[in-house]
Design an enzyme around this catalytic site. Structure first.
Site, PDB file in Angstrom:
ATOM      1  N   ARG A  58      -9.262 -12.508   2.692  1.00  0.00           N
ATOM      2  CA  ARG A  58     -10.024 -13.684   2.223  1.00  0.00           C
ATOM      3  C   ARG A  58      -9.218 -14.972   2.374  1.00  0.00           C
ATOM      4  O   ARG A  58      -9.788 -16.048   2.526  1.00  0.00           O
ATOM      5  CB  ARG A  58     -10.469 -13.464   0.787  1.00  0.00           C
ATOM      6  CG  ARG A  58      -9.376 -13.333  -0.241  1.00  0.00           C
ATOM      7  CD  ARG A  58      -9.838 -12.661  -1.510  1.00  0.00           C
ATOM      8  NE  ARG A  58     -10.179 -11.264  -1.261  1.00  0.00           N
ATOM      9  CZ  ARG A  58     -10.708 -10.457  -2.175  1.00  0.00           C
ATOM     10  NH1 ARG A  58     -10.942 -10.905  -3.404  1.00  0.00           N
ATOM     11  NH2 ARG A  58     -10.995  -9.218  -1.869  1.00  0.00           N
ATOM     12  N   LYS A 106       0.840  -1.187   0.000  1.00  0.00           N
ATOM     13  CA  LYS A 106       0.000   0.000   0.000  1.00  0.00           C
ATOM     14  C   LYS A 106       0.886   1.253   0.000  1.00  0.00           C
ATOM     15  O   LYS A 106       2.055   1.194   0.390  1.00  0.00           O
ATOM     16  CB  LYS A 106      -0.879   0.037   1.246  1.00  0.00           C
ATOM     17  CG  LYS A 106      -1.868  -1.104   1.405  1.00  0.00           C
ATOM     18  CD  LYS A 106      -2.623  -0.970   2.719  1.00  0.00           C
ATOM     19  CE  LYS A 106      -3.538  -2.147   2.994  1.00  0.00           C
ATOM     20  NZ  LYS A 106      -4.709  -2.138   2.097  1.00  0.00           N
TER      21      LYS A 106
END
Length: 488
Positions: A337, A263
């Site tokens: 996930r 990020k």
């Protein structure tokens, strides 16, 4: 506010020995007192409100000198908006606003629990406790807020005790979310769960066990960090025969740098909150013994740091999830996930009546719903509807999102059973579809994407800036209703 004590008393409002008396008013061109103490006091207060131009919009406050006949020094009026539209959420918001406005006093008395609104007592107590929350553990100077006690006067109500259990669970979740990532590592998160829940109810799978048992998602995400990952498991069993069994799964990424799919600096600023799903689940589990719900609940919290290093998982790697399915990892920043899939597959082995996972999963849900609404994905209509109703009662808005099967092909991998990302569009749906692959057919399942709602950027209603603890009360309301206890 540290040490805010909340209680109740049968003392009359006029006689309350407090610095300020909190009352409510219905909105309009000519506001009217909603928590009446009788004429001429009500009339005097209403005349003062008209004089200062107070409209009594929900959460609007006005501090007035106490009229003759009231022992408190001042009266704090909080707006409730339209009487016809008022509900428990209105009361909760007003209580949160009022306690923040009263923060410069030492002791407040409140009449908001006596409002003629269904569920007012519980909502007033919750709003007061949550609106008065602050996280000051790392401040070198004490807060200028001096309020230490709020007493609901004019009558006791047993639902205030239940509200304190709910609020305590949320405050625990907020504390965990607001902790710096240096102090809330996966190991520390496990220790916090052990401290919050009854002895013997928490078990922790360490990284060597996870490797041995095939939890490739949790191990893979955590392998780039010097802080080893773990899987926290919490169980609650009622004293008597259980009326059912459910499983809760909470994403516990204690810091998310994005891994090698790094990020930018701005995107990392609030990534300590990426364990907000885990915090909500721990909060729920901490409250269940006091609530004595007749239902068995198992919680599964995959905890890891997602960090870049020479040992980090790489885009293009293939991992084997718990249960044997393989995933091609094309973006290491879609890590939630991966850990949730392992935990959901394990949760399914106990054959629960329902599985619910809570996760800060996708930025896509923020684009779709903003920062005030949680996305709800469910494979079962009754479960979806029950959660929507529980969220309404909790004042934590949910919006039902589609699990659109045609998008499933976007997860097809050239070399594995699936990949962990799809196209740039419909990302929250893609994330839900990925997780659904690990839910056995016929098992009711819901996924709460709290990426937008897990953190408040400003003080509002009963949520001060910072971690919100969202979904904690929704899950508690749902469990209480599921247990047959009703929710009124």
């Amino acid at each position: 506010m540290p040490g805010l004590e909340i209680g109740s008393s049968t003392d009359a409002a006029q006689d309350a020995t407090a610095d300020v008396l909190i009352m409510g008013a219905w909105g309009g061109a000519s506001p009217s007192i909603a928590t009446t103490v009788g004429d001429p006091i009500d009339a005097t207060l209403e005349a003062q409100l008209v004089k200062v131009g107070f409209k009594a919009k929900t959460g609007e406050t006005c501090l007035l000198p106490a009229p003759e006949g009231i022992s408190a020094t001042g009266v704090l009026i909080v707006g409730l908006g339209s009487r016809d539209a008022a509900d428990a959420a209105t009361v909760r918001k007003a209580a949160g606003a009022s306690v923040r406005r009263a923060s410069s006093f030492t002791h407040a008395a409140s009449l908001l629990h006596s409002l003629p609104v269904e569920g007012a007592a519980e909502a007033a107590a919750e709003g007061t406790a949550l609106g008065g929350y602050s996280f000051d553990a790392y401040r070198s100077k004490q807060s200028d807020r001096t309020l230490t006690a709020v007493t609901f006067v004019g009558g006791d109500d047993p639902s205030i005790g239940r509200a304190m259990a709910f609020a305590g669970a949320v405050k625990l979740a907020r504390d965990l979310i607001n902790e710096p990532p240096s102090s809330l590592t996966p190991k520390a998160l496990a220790a916090a769960a052990e401290a919050a829940c009854p002895p013997g109810s928490v078990k922790v799978k360490q990284v060597d066990e996870l490797q041995r048992d095939g939890f490739g998602g949790i191990v893979g995400v955590g392998q780039g960090s010097s802080e080893p990952p773990c899987l926290i498991m919490i169980s609650y069993a009622p004293a008597g025969e259980a009326r059912g069994r459910v499983a809760l799964v909470g994403k516990g990424i204690t810091f998310d740098s994005g891994g090698l799919s790094l990020k930018d600096a701005k995107g990392m600023e609030t990534m300590k909150t990426d364990m907000s799903g885990a915090a909500a689940v721990i909060g729920v589990m901490s409250a269940l013994p006091a609530l004595e719900l007749p239902i068995a609940v198992d919680a599964f919290i995959p905890a890891a740091e997602n960090m870049p290093s020479g040992t980090a998982i790489k885009p293009g790697d293939v991992i084997t999830q718990y249960g044997g399915r393989t995933t091609e990892v094309l973006n290491t920043d879609a890590e939630g996930r991966l850990v949730l899939a392992d935990a959901i597959a394990l949760a399914a082995e106990s054959k629960p009546d329902a599985i619910i996972d809570v996760a800060t999963l996708t930025g896509s849900i923020v684009v779709a719903l903003g920062k005030k609404i949680t996305g709800l994905f469910a494979n079962d209509d009754p479960l979806r509807d029950a959660l929507l109703e529980a969220a309404r009662r909790a004042g934590e808005p949910l919006w039902a999102m589609p699990i659109f099967e045609e998008y499933r092909k976007d997860l097809e991998s050239e070399i594995a059973d699936q990949k962990n990302i799809g196209t740039r569009y419909g990302g929250s749906i893609i994330g839900a579809l990925f997780l659904s692959e690990f839910v056995p057919q016929g098992v009711p399942w819901a996924h709460l994407d709290i990426a937008g709602t897990a953190r408040a950027e400003t003080d509002s209603d009963e949520s001060p800036k910072g971690g919100t603890g969202v979904a904690t009360r929704t899950l508690l309301h749902w469990l209480r209703t599921l247990s047959g206890g009703g929710d009124n």
